[in-house]
Design a protein around this motif. Structure first.
Motif, short mmCIF file in Angstrom:
data_model
loop_
_atom_site.label_atom_id
_atom_site.label_comp_id
_atom_site.label_asym_id
_atom_site.label_seq_id
_atom_site.Cartn_x
_atom_site.Cartn_y
_atom_site.Cartn_z
N PRO A 22 -23.86 5.89 12.13
CA PRO A 22 -23.51 7.01 13.02
C PRO A 22 -22.48 6.84 13.37
O PRO A 22 -21.42 7.81 13.61
N GLY A 23 -22.18 6.29 14.69
CA GLY A 23 -21.28 5.33 15.62
C GLY A 23 -19.70 5.02 14.31
O GLY A 23 -18.67 6.49 14.96
N GLN A 24 -20.53 4.59 14.16
CA GLN A 24 -18.46 3.94 13.05
C GLN A 24 -18.37 5.75 12.14
O GLN A 24 -16.79 4.94 12.04
N ALA A 25 -18.98 6.00 11.46
CA ALA A 25 -18.44 6.87 11.08
C ALA A 25 -17.79 8.20 11.33
O ALA A 25 -16.73 8.43 11.33
N ALA A 26 -18.57 8.47 12.79
CA ALA A 26 -17.71 9.22 14.38
C ALA A 26 -16.12 8.87 14.27
O ALA A 26 -15.31 9.25 14.38
N LEU A 27 -16.26 7.54 14.47
CA LEU A 27 -15.31 6.79 15.14
C LEU A 27 -13.97 6.86 14.62
O LEU A 27 -12.68 7.23 15.00
#
Length: 597
Positions: free
Chosen positions: A419-424
Motif C-alpha cells: 500500500p505504501g507504493q500506491a500512496a507514494l
C-alpha cells in the motif's frame, strides 16, 4: 425491467479498455453491500462485442456464488426470478470505446484555445487536428480546410473571441471548416460545434448553412479572466455517446439489460466524487484520480463545482509512448530506484503496450509501470489544474488546493504489491498540501456506484458507507522552504488508547507513523514559522483528528513543489529511501513480493 419499488440484487459492470469488471450489490442485514466481484478481459472483436466480456466477468460471480444470471439465449435475467435467478437491476459504464476525434481552433494560445482544450478533455476525446499554428495564430483558409479534410474528425470545435470581441478570424475559421465539410462525403461530415463570441452566432449559421450539422453552445471564454466550459462539455459528451459509445459493438445489448443506458465511466466516477464533497469540509475540495489502461481521469470538486478531465491515451498500459513523445524518456527514468538503459526501458514499455493485462514479474517492470502512472497523473493534472476554481482552498495557486479527500483507483494503484507504493505514487504525482485522506478504490467500485445512484441512490450510499472504499493513509504535507534536515514540524500523536508519540520532522524527509486501518488519533501540530500545514496559515498551530489506513500516517516534508536531485546517483538514492520509508519492497530484490494486504 420491472418497475417494482423494492430492488434487490444489483449488477454493476464496467467495460474498461483492458479489463471488464462485474460487481454484485445485494442487501445484507437490510443494507446494500458489495458481495461479489468478477473480472475478465474486455472483448472487442467477438460476435457480441463487449457483451461477451461482460458475460465472462459475471461468470466469475457465478463460480463463487452459484447464482445464475443469464438465460439460454445469453440475455440477462431481470428482474430476479424464482430460485435466485438473475438480478433486479443492471447498470453499465464503458470506457472501452474509441475517443471522439476533434479538430479544434480558436483565438489566443492561452485563452480560447486553452479553454476549448479543457472543454474537450471533459469527455473521451482526442484532438486530431489544430486549426492554429504553434503560436496560436489561425491557419490560412486553405491550410485550415486541408487540416480538417485530412483528419476526418467527428467534431470541429471553433472557439474564439471574448463577448463583443474579434470577429473576422473566427468567421474565417468557420468558412474554412464549412468548405472542408462540403468536400467530404455527406454521411461522414463532422459536426461543427461553435463555442465562441455569441454575437456571431447568426452569421455562423448563415455560413454553415446545410453543409454540416451545426451545434451552438455558450462561449468557452466570455472574458479574458472567465471560463465557461459546462455547456461545451455537455455537448461534446452527447456527441461522444452518440457517435462512439453507442456504436461500440455489444453496447446496445448492455443498454437493453438495464433501466438506464450505458454511461461513460468517467462521468459516473465524477458523479461519485461530487457526492463525496458533500460529506466533507465545504471549504476544501475532493479530488478523484483513476488511472486506467489507456486513460487517466481526474475529477475535482471545489465549492460544489465538478471539473472532469480525461487524458485519452495516457494510461498505465498505453501511456508510455505518448509520455516519451511529450516529455522524453528521462521523465520516466528519473523515478526509477536503479539504473535502466533507454533500450531496456523502451522494450519494457513496448511489451506492456502489447500485453496490457500483464502483471509485472520483476521489479524493473514494476518501477517503470509505476513511473508511467506518476507521469500520467502529472500530465492529466497539467490540463486539469488551470481550469479549477478552488476558492479559499487555493491558498497557493501554483500548488494543489487544500483537499479533504483524494480518491484513487486503477489497477496500477489498487494492485500495487504494498500500500505504501500506491500512496507514494500519489504523493509524487499530485503533491497534496496540508492534511488530507487518501482513499483507495480497490475494486473499481467508484464509477459503478456513481452509475448505480441513477437507479437506486440508497444502494450507492449504503455500499459506500459499508466500506466500499478503503482508507489508504492520512497525509500531512507542510508547505514552506528550509534547509535539508532542519526541523519544520513538531507533532504529538495521541492514540485512542491514550498512548502518545512525539515526532520532529526534518525538511526533505518522508516520515511514516503507525496508524492502522480502523483506528483514529489526534494530531497536535506545531509547524515552524513560515510553514503551513493547512490549519489556518503559515506558522499556525492546530489540532486535527485523523483516521488510519493501510499505509498508516504519512508526513511528507519533502517540500512543495517536490524537487528531485538532478544528479542521477543522488536521485536514485533518494527514490530508494522514499520507497523504503513508505513500506515498499526492498529495491534490491529482483522479484516482486506478494501482496500482504
Amino acid at each position: 425491467m420491472g418497475t417494482k419499488n423494492h430492488i434487490g440484487p444489483i449488477l454493476a459492470v464496467d467495460c474498461g479498455t483492458v479489463t471488464t469488471t462485474a460487481l454484485l450489490l445485494d442487501q445484507v442485514q437490510g443494507e446494500y453491500r458489495l458481495v461479489a466481484i468478477g473480472e475478465a478481459p474486455t472483448t472487442w472483436g467477438a460476435p457480441s462485442g463487449v457483451a461477451d466480456g461482460v458475460r465472462h466477468a459475471v461468470g466469475g460471480i457465478f463460480e463463487t456464488r452459484g447464482q445464475r444470471f443469464f438465460d439460454e439465449d445469453g440475455a440477462l435475467i431481470s428482474p430476479q426470478g424464482r430460485g435466485q435467478l438473475g438480478v433486479d437491476a443492471f447498470a453499465c459504464t464503458v470506457s472501452a470505446s474509441e475517443p471522439l476525434q476533434v479538430a479544434l481552433g480558436g483565438l489566443g494560445k492561452e485563452l480560447s484555445i486553452a479553454s476549448a482544450k479543457r472543454a474537450a478533455a471533459g469527455t473521451y476525446s482526442k484532438i486530431t487536428a489544430t486549426l492554429n499554428d504553434s503560436d496560436g495564430t489561425p491557419l490560412g483558409d486553405e491550410a485550415c480546410a486541408r487540416a480538417i479534410r485530412d483528419a476526418e474528425p467527428d467534431v470541429v470545435c471553433i472557439a474564439g473571441g471574448v463577448e463583443g470581441g474579434a470577429d473576422r478570424p473566427v468567421l474565417r475559421m468557420v468558412k474554412a471548416a464549412t468548405v472542408a465539410c462540403s468536400m467530404m462525403d455527406p454521411h461522414a461530415r463532422p459536426t461543427l460545434l461553435y463555442a465562441g463570441n455569441s454575437r456571431l452566432r447568426r452569421r455562423v449559421a448563415e455560413i454553415v448553412g446545410n453543409e454540416a450539422e451545426l451545434r451552438v453552445v455558450e462561449n468557452v471564454r466570455p472574458t479574458l479572466e472567465e471560463e465557461c466550459l459546462e455547456d461545451a462539455q455537455r455537448e461534446l459528451e452527447s456527441l461522444f455517446v452518440q457517435r462512439k459509445l453507442r456504436q461500440l459493438r455489444g453496447v446496445g445489448s448492455l443498454s437493453e439489460w438495464g433501466a438506464v443506458p450505458a454511461a461513460p465511466t468517467a462521468q459516473a466516477f465524477g458523479r461519485l466524487i461530487h457526492y463525496l464533497w458533500y460529506l466533507g469540509e465545504p471549504e476544501r475540495g475532493v479530488v478523484g484520480v483513476d488511472v486506467g489502461g489507456s486513460n487517466t481521469t481526474i475529477a475535482a470538486v471545489f465549492d460544489e463545482h465538478l471539473t472532469l478531465t480525461i487524458h485519452n491515451g495516457l494510461g498505465a498500459a498505453m501511456g508510455g509512448e505518448q509520455l516519451i513523445e511529450r516529455y522524453g524518456l528521462e521523465a520516466l527514468i528519473r523515478w526509477l530506484p536503479h539504473p535502466l538503459s533507454d533500450s531496456e526501458a523502451r522494450e519494457l514499455l513496448i511489451n506492456k503496450q502489447s500485453h496490457p493485462a500483464s502483471i509485472p514479474q520483476v521489479n524493473p517492470e514494476l518501477w517503470l509501470e509505476q513511473a508511467v502512472a506518476r507521469e500520467a497523473i502529472r500530465g492529466t493534472l497539467e490540463i486539469a489544474h488551470p481550469g479549477w476554481q478552488p476558492g479559499t482552498a487555493g491558498a497557493y495557486p501554483e500548488l494543489m488546493p487544500l483537499c479533504d479527500t483524494i480518491v484513487v483507483g486503477g489497477g496500477v494503484l489498487a494492485k500495487a504489491p504494498r500500500p505504501g507504493q500506491a500512496a507514494l505514487i500519489l504523493l509524487d504525482a499530485l503533491q497534496p498540501i496540508g492534511i488530507c485522506t487518501l482513499v483507495l478504490d480497490a475494486h473499481g467500485l467508484a464509477p459503478a456506484l456513481g452509475n448505480v445512484a441513477r437507479i437506486k441512490p440508497v444502494a450507492a450510499v449504503e455500499a459506500l458507507d459499508g466500506g466500499g472504499l478503503t482508507n489508504l493513509c492520512t497525509v500531512v504535507a507542510p508547505v514552506g522552504e528550509a534547509r535539508p534536515g532542519e526541523i519544520v514540524l513538531k507533532m504529538k500523536v495521541t492514540y485512542d488508547d491514550d498512548s502518545e508519540l512525539d515526532v520532529e520532522v526534518p525538511y526533505g524527509e518522508l516520515e511514516i507513523l503507525p496508524l492502522p486501518l480502523g483506528q483514529e488519533a489526534v494530531l497536535d501540530l506545531s509547524p515552524r514559522r513560515g510553514f503551513d500545514v493547512g490549519v489556518g496559515g503559515r506558522g499556525r498551530r492546530g489540532r486535527r483528528r485523523v483516521s488510519g489506513g493501510l499505509a498508516g500516517l504519512i508526513i511528507d516534508a519533502r517540500g512543495r513543489p517536490l524537487r528531485l536531485p538532478p544528479e542521477p546517483d543522488q536521485r536514485r538514492e533518494k527514490i530508494r529511501q522514499w520507497l523504503s520509508d513508505a513500506g515498499g519492497a526492498r529495491s534490491s530484490e529482483h522479484r516482486i513480493p506478494s501482496r500482504p494486504w
